[in-house]
Design an enzyme around this catalytic site. Sequence first.
Site, PDB file in Angstrom:
ATOM      1  CB  ALA A  66       2.930   2.980  -3.009  1.00 43.27           C
ATOM      2  N   GLY A 112       5.754   1.882   1.162  1.00 40.48           N
ATOM      3  CA  GLY A 112       4.435   2.211   1.699  1.00 40.48           C
ATOM      4  C   GLY A 112       3.901   1.126   2.632  1.00 40.48           C
ATOM      5  CD  GLU A 115       5.998   5.596   3.691  1.00 41.05           C
ATOM      6  OE1 GLU A 115       5.492   5.181   2.630  1.00 41.05           O
ATOM      7  OE2 GLU A 115       6.453   6.747   3.821  1.00 41.05           O
ATOM      8  CD  GLU A 135       9.749   4.339  -0.013  1.00 38.30           C
ATOM      9  OE1 GLU A 135      10.708   3.673   0.426  1.00 38.30           O
ATOM     10  OE2 GLU A 135       8.604   4.228   0.419  1.00 38.30           O
TER      11      GLU A 135
HETATM   12  N1  DAK Z   1       4.064  -2.223  -6.961  1.00 41.49           N
HETATM   13  C1  DAK Z   1       3.539  -2.870  -7.998  1.00 41.49           C
HETATM   14  N2  DAK Z   1       3.764  -4.164  -8.255  1.00 41.49           N
HETATM   15  C2  DAK Z   1       4.542  -4.835  -7.399  1.00 41.49           C
HETATM   16  C3  DAK Z   1       5.153  -4.231  -6.280  1.00 41.49           C
HETATM   17  C4  DAK Z   1       4.883  -2.842  -6.065  1.00 41.49           C
HETATM   18  N3  DAK Z   1       5.382  -2.158  -5.034  1.00 41.49           N
HETATM   19  N4  DAK Z   1       5.908  -5.146  -5.635  1.00 41.49           N
HETATM   20  C5  DAK Z   1       5.759  -6.291  -6.310  1.00 41.49           C
HETATM   21  N5  DAK Z   1       4.945  -6.116  -7.366  1.00 41.49           N
HETATM   22  C6  DAK Z   1       4.520  -7.091  -8.340  1.00 41.49           C
HETATM   23  C7  DAK Z   1       5.653  -7.427  -9.305  1.00 41.49           C
HETATM   24  O1  DAK Z   1       5.739  -6.450 -10.334  1.00 41.49           O
HETATM   25  C8  DAK Z   1       5.202  -8.782  -9.808  1.00 41.49           C
HETATM   26  O2  DAK Z   1       4.163  -8.574 -10.753  1.00 41.49           O
HETATM   27  P1  DAK Z   1       4.144  -9.438 -12.146  1.00 41.49           P
HETATM   28  O3  DAK Z   1       5.471  -9.173 -12.796  1.00 41.49           O
HETATM   29  O4  DAK Z   1       3.986 -10.870 -11.670  1.00 41.49           O
HETATM   30  O5  DAK Z   1       2.940  -8.901 -12.865  1.00 41.49           O
HETATM   31  C9  DAK Z   1       4.556  -9.414  -8.572  1.00 41.49           C
HETATM   32  O6  DAK Z   1       4.229  -8.336  -7.708  1.00 41.49           O
HETATM   33  C10 DAK Z   1       5.475 -10.371  -7.831  1.00 41.49           C
HETATM   34  O7  DAK Z   1       6.677  -9.683  -7.561  1.00 41.49           O
HETATM   35  P2  DAK Z   1       8.117 -10.254  -7.965  1.00 41.49           P
HETATM   36  O8  DAK Z   1       8.022 -11.173  -9.116  1.00 41.49           O
HETATM   37  O9  DAK Z   1       9.017  -9.080  -8.074  1.00 41.49           O
HETATM   38  O10 DAK Z   1       8.465 -11.105  -6.645  1.00 41.49           O
HETATM   39  P3  DAK Z   1       9.918 -11.479  -6.109  1.00 41.49           P
HETATM   40  O11 DAK Z   1       9.715 -12.499  -5.044  1.00 41.49           O
HETATM   41  O12 DAK Z   1      10.863 -11.782  -7.222  1.00 41.49           O
HETATM   42  O13 DAK Z   1      10.458 -10.132  -5.416  1.00 41.49           O
HETATM   43  C11 DAK Z   1      10.259  -8.139  -4.055  1.00 41.49           C
HETATM   44  C12 DAK Z   1       9.839  -9.638  -4.288  1.00 41.49           C
HETATM   45  C13 DAK Z   1       9.412  -7.599  -2.913  1.00 41.49           C
HETATM   46  C14 DAK Z   1      11.740  -8.095  -3.655  1.00 41.49           C
HETATM   47  C15 DAK Z   1      10.037  -7.366  -5.378  1.00 41.49           C
HETATM   48  O14 DAK Z   1       8.693  -7.605  -5.822  1.00 41.49           O
HETATM   49  C16 DAK Z   1      10.226  -5.909  -5.226  1.00 41.49           C
HETATM   50  O15 DAK Z   1      11.343  -5.422  -5.202  1.00 41.49           O
HETATM   51  N6  DAK Z   1       9.092  -5.179  -5.201  1.00 41.49           N
HETATM   52  C17 DAK Z   1       9.113  -3.742  -5.201  1.00 41.49           C
HETATM   53  C18 DAK Z   1       9.496  -3.225  -3.852  1.00 41.49           C
HETATM   54  C19 DAK Z   1       9.404  -1.762  -3.900  1.00 41.49           C
HETATM   55  O16 DAK Z   1      10.268  -1.100  -4.532  1.00 41.49           O
HETATM   56  N7  DAK Z   1       8.314  -1.261  -3.365  1.00 41.49           N
HETATM   57  C20 DAK Z   1       7.921   0.098  -3.577  1.00 41.49           C
HETATM   58  C21 DAK Z   1       8.673   1.006  -2.662  1.00 41.49           C
HETATM   59  S1  DAK Z   1       8.270   2.637  -3.100  1.00 41.49           S
HETATM   60  C22 DAK Z   1       3.102   7.861  -2.763  1.00 41.49           C
HETATM   61  C23 DAK Z   1       3.461   7.706  -1.454  1.00 41.49           C
HETATM   62  C24 DAK Z   1       4.268   6.683  -1.101  1.00 41.49           C
HETATM   63  C25 DAK Z   1       4.742   5.859  -2.073  1.00 41.49           C
HETATM   64  C26 DAK Z   1       4.389   6.032  -3.378  1.00 41.49           C
HETATM   65  C27 DAK Z   1       3.561   7.025  -3.742  1.00 41.49           C
HETATM   66  N8  DAK Z   1       2.309   8.923  -3.153  1.00 41.49           N
HETATM   67  C28 DAK Z   1       1.806   9.728  -2.179  1.00 41.49           C
HETATM   68  C29 DAK Z   1       2.043   9.160  -4.519  1.00 41.49           C
HETATM   69  C30 DAK Z   1       5.560   4.778  -1.685  1.00 41.49           C
HETATM   70  C31 DAK Z   1       6.365   4.240  -2.566  1.00 41.49           C
HETATM   71  C32 DAK Z   1       6.874   2.943  -2.291  1.00 41.49           C
HETATM   72  O17 DAK Z   1       6.326   2.152  -1.556  1.00 41.49           O
END
Ligand code: DAK
Length: 255
Positions: A66, A112, A115, A135
């Site tokens: 997400a 997400g 998911e 998460e």
């Molecule tokens: N959200 C927003 N931006 C994201 C993102 C994400 N999940 N994942 C990547 N990006 C963005 C990065 O911020 C970066 O943006 P800029 O800095 O260039 O502006 C761009 O995408 C490229 O990412 P990286 O530079 O980080 O790329 P790398 O190859 O170095 O790393 C990575 C790839 C996948 C390992 C890394 O990007 C990463 O760790 N990303 C986050 C993974 C993550 O934690 N995902 C979220 C999990 S929590 C909800 C229900 C469910 C959820 C939320 C709310 N509600 C009902 C309210 C679920 C939550 C989740 O999914």
Amino acid sequence: MEFHNLIYEPKHNCVLITINRSKKLNALNKELIEELNHVLRYANEDKAVRAVIITGSGEKAFVAGADIKEFSDFNPEEGEALAREGQSLLFDFIENMEKPVIAAINGYALGGGLELALACHLRVAVEGAKFGFPEVSLGLIPGYGGTQRLPQIVGKSHAMDLILTARMLNAEEAYDISLINDVVPKDALLNKAYEIVEALSKNSPNALAQAMKAINNSFKKEGYEVEKTNFGKCFQTPDFKEGIDAFLNKRKPNF
Ligand code: DAK
């Protein structure tokens, strides 16, 4: 409707949906969820459509979760409300569709994004794909059905491992625990998905719809309610603030 976050292509008897936010690794935001709901509703109602394929644009990600920036300042009520809305518009919607939905996973499927893949009826992935639930490293729990669908698909033991450690699996490991149905070389992904569509299309559409309904009903649903409530409770905790701040400032969280 004009789409800003996806590409929708009718292909023979199926539709290919490509999530198209590759600069943000196809992270799911509210607008994208609404757009997906719109095209999926259309595909579900069109009798000519026998199946749907969902993939991500670019080489890197299916969906990296997400959109963290979107929910970074949510309070518990907003968190729970978004969980409910997102689940009914997208995740539960896909699971309950009458047409099979195939996730063609071309890279990271995280949070997400995983998911979303789990809500689909079948999953194929490329050799370099990575899977995980980060998460808990953000002070959250999976909020779009992950705590329910993951144990249904891989069993409680693997689900506990993946959700509590937040570690990533590669495609071969994901295949070994039945998280995905198949692993293929990068260039073969869409062809594999079309092959599956072709095989499914030989069977009765009504029988497929009834079989999917019956399989879905073999699982109890109360757990989703607990997930939505507890997901909301994570917001405004010090851990959530620390986890999100760490991500936004590109540092490791200190819990
Ligand atoms: N959200 C927003 N931006 C994201 C993102 C994400 N999940 N994942 C990547 N990006 C963005 C990065 O911020 C970066 O943006 P800029 O800095 O260039 O502006 C761009 O995408 C490229 O990412 P990286 O530079 O980080 O790329 P790398 O190859 O170095 O790393 C990575 C790839 C996948 C390992 C890394 O990007 C990463 O760790 N990303 C986050 C993974 C993550 O934690 N995902 C979220 C999990 S929590 C909800 C229900 C469910 C959820 C939320 C709310 N509600 C009902 C309210 C679920 C939550 C989740 O999914």
